[in-house]
Design an enzyme around this catalytic site. Structure first.
Site, short mmCIF file in Angstrom:
data_model
loop_
_atom_site.label_atom_id
_atom_site.label_comp_id
_atom_site.label_asym_id
_atom_site.label_seq_id
_atom_site.Cartn_x
_atom_site.Cartn_y
_atom_site.Cartn_z
N CYS A 27 0.85 -1.20 0.00
CA CYS A 27 0.00 0.00 0.00
C CYS A 27 0.88 1.25 0.00
O CYS A 27 1.61 1.49 -0.95
CB CYS A 27 -1.01 -0.03 1.14
SG CYS A 27 -2.34 1.20 0.90
N HIS A 62 -3.81 -4.67 -0.20
CA HIS A 62 -3.40 -5.23 1.10
C HIS A 62 -3.50 -6.75 1.04
O HIS A 62 -4.59 -7.30 1.24
CB HIS A 62 -4.31 -4.71 2.21
CG HIS A 62 -4.07 -3.29 2.56
ND1 HIS A 62 -3.12 -2.89 3.47
CD2 HIS A 62 -4.65 -2.15 2.11
CE1 HIS A 62 -3.13 -1.58 3.57
NE2 HIS A 62 -4.04 -1.10 2.75
N GLU A 118 -2.62 -8.80 3.24
CA GLU A 118 -3.00 -9.28 4.57
C GLU A 118 -4.49 -9.17 4.83
O GLU A 118 -5.00 -9.74 5.79
CB GLU A 118 -2.19 -8.52 5.64
CG GLU A 118 -2.65 -7.11 5.94
CD GLU A 118 -2.19 -6.04 4.97
OE1 GLU A 118 -2.42 -4.86 5.25
OE2 GLU A 118 -1.61 -6.38 3.91
#
Length: 193
Positions: A77, A175, A177
């Site tokens: 990001c 992202h 994650e």
């Protein structure tokens, strides 16, 4: 494996740590130059604003260290954007590792761009076993246009770089994650580089 997450007070660090734990991987959070240099792999997360993030990096001399790293490195990001040359956000000079510019969305669509978008034109081992058109999660107001270092694209509404690669530096605007199984696979692929 010695995995280090760069700690510069601008990262979405906890969610990255949790995602790695789900993969059975422990990471060290550090701003220490020796610790980062000794890592097998480095993750550089980021949430926030470019000029204040660069100030944090400069305060820790990480702006000098990070461009010298030779191990696999993943910016996420804001961490991706900081690897570039310059950002329109605050008219900020960045780390200048990837020769690309970061610009603000000029669109009638809502900014920040927030939510799930499809990945297209995947061109890197980072995306092994990730199908074309897979969804990943984004939150950002600035982006990197498609360029020679683009290894994945998405669109909002115009195409832009979903991911970049330059030498050992990999970067994702989305992202991983927070991107479910696809994101977990991308993290696994990075750890296998």
């Amino acid at each position: 494996m010695n995995l280090v997450i760069v700690d510069y007070k601008a990262g979405n660090v906890q969610s990255v740590l949790f995602a790695l734990e789900r993969l059975g991987v422990q990471a060290t959070l550090s701003a220490d130059a020796d610790t980062i240099q000794a890592a097998d792999k480095v993750i550089f997360p980021g949430v926030g604003e470019a000029s204040s993030a660069m100030a944090q990096l400069r305060a820790r001399n990480l702006d000098k260290l990070l461009p010298t790293l030779r191990q696999p490195f993943l910016g996420v990001c804001l961490g991706m954007q900081l690897l570039c040359r310059h950002s329109e956000e605050g008219n900020t000079d960045l780390l200048n590792i990837i020769p690309a510019e970061v610009i603000r969305f000029q669109t009638k669509l809502k900014v920040p761009h927030m939510g799930w978008n499809r990945l297209k034109q995947l061109a890197s081992p980072l995306f092994a076993e990730v199908p074309e058109q897979e969804y990943v999660y984004y939150v950002h107001s600035y982006y990197v246009p498609v360029n020679a270092f683009t290894i994945a694209q998405t669109a909002y509404p115009e195409p832009f770089s979903a991911a970049l690669q330059y030498k050992n530096f990999y970067a994702a605007q989305f992202h991983p994650e927070k991107s479910g199984p696809a994101g977990a696979q991308i993290l696994k692929n990075f750890l296998a580089l």
